[in-house]
Design an enzyme around this catalytic site. Structure first.
Site, PDB file in Angstrom:
ATOM      1  N   HIS A   1       0.832  -1.200   0.000  1.00  0.00           N
ATOM      2  CA  HIS A   1       0.000   0.000   0.000  1.00  0.00           C
ATOM      3  C   HIS A   1       0.871   1.255   0.000  1.00  0.00           C
ATOM      4  CE1 HIS A   1      -3.516  -2.463   0.828  1.00  0.00           C
ATOM      5  NE2 HIS A   1      -2.853  -3.021   1.828  1.00  0.00           N
TER       6      HIS A   1
ATOM      7  N   THR B   1      13.702  -3.950  12.821  1.00  0.00           N
ATOM      8  CA  THR B   1      13.659  -2.847  11.851  1.00  0.00           C
ATOM      9  C   THR B   1      15.011  -2.585  11.204  1.00  0.00           C
ATOM     10  OG1 THR B   1      14.063  -1.226  13.605  1.00  0.00           O
ATOM     11  CG2 THR B   1      11.767  -1.746  13.090  1.00  0.00           C
ATOM     12  N   LYS B   2      16.097  -3.066  11.843  1.00  0.00           N
ATOM     13  CA  LYS B   2      17.441  -2.868  11.315  1.00  0.00           C
ATOM     14  C   LYS B   2      18.207  -4.179  11.396  1.00  0.00           C
ATOM     15  CE  LYS B   2      17.679   2.018  12.634  1.00  0.00           C
ATOM     16  NZ  LYS B   2      18.425   3.051  13.409  1.00  0.00           N
TER      17      LYS B   2
END
Length: 243
Positions: free
Chosen positions: A161, A215-216
């Site tokens: 999206h 996230t990393k």
């Protein structure tokens, strides 16, 4: 419709001003909850019979139908694929490659981004993919040998999206810069309900705790946990059986 009518009848009987109608409800309720007294040895025999029938049926379905059917959707597969609990849902133009001795839950979802050129899921050997896990492949997800992925893991290389609300409302997809690869190096272990974001590499032998959001990228041989996931412990490489 019938269920609604039965529910209406139940309420009508319970709240009727005539006590005979309320008694009728009690009688019907007791009939519904009736139990046949059986000796414990018979209960155990019936349980054994049920398990034999269920497990035999499941094994025949897995070997003769589910696994061959799923292989028809794979671009490559190794030896001794063990598929349990049905056939995973696969959508989009996704190429899936599995190594030897992989165990995959049939309650898994694999999707490939339609706008990408040949999105690929590449899985090594001796890999476990747990119940209700989801793999959204933007361009490429690579899973090394001996990786363990517990239930409800979510590896998403793309969101599907647009970040812009107006474009999203019009059905626009994500931008190329929001799509990324995911790499799980050999011996990685993801706990239950772990989320891995795009452009992340998890180093060899690293363990990610339950419910974490990665996230990393994470270095090899560490324990990481939290949202976002952070290193909380170092692991010795020599303690890893496959190092």
């Amino acid at each position: 419709m019938l269920a609604h009518q039965l529910s209406h009848l139940k309420i009508w009987l319970i709240n009727h001003e005539n006590p005979n109608y309320r008694k009728l409800f009690v009688i019907l309720k007791n009939m519904r909850a009736c139990d046949i007294p059986t000796p414990h040895w018979l209960n155990k025999c019936l349980l054994s019979l049920y398990l034999i029938i269920r497990n035999t049926t499941a094994s025949f379905a897995r070997v003769l139908f589910f696994t061959p059917a799923f292989k028809g959707r794979l671009s490559r597969y190794g030896k001794r694929l063990y598929l349990f609990g049905g056939i995973p849902f696969v959508s989009g133009p996704l190429e899936i490659s599995l190594g030897d001795d992989c165990r995959v839950s049939g309650q898994t979802t694999f999707s490939g981004r339609s706008q990408s050129d040949r999105p690929q899921l590449i899985v090594g050997s001796n890999v476990d993919i747990g119940w209700q896990s989801t793999f959204a492949v933007g361009r490429q997800i690579i899973i090394g040998d001996n990786v363990r992925i517990a239930g409800k893991a979510f590896l998403f290389g793309y969101s599907g999206h647009s970040m812009d609300a107006a474009l999203r409302a019009q059905g626009a997809g994500d931008r190329e810069e929001d799509v990324g690869d995911i790499i799980l190096e050999k011996d990685v272990w993801l706990g239950t309900n772990v989320t891995v974001c795009p452009n992340v590499t998890i180093g060899q032998g690293t363990v990610v705790g339950t419910g974490s959001v990665v996230t990393k990228s994470l270095p090899p041989f560490v324990v990481a946990a939290g949202n976002p996931a952070k290193v909380i412990k170092q692991l010795k490489a020599e303690e890893n059986h496959y190092a």
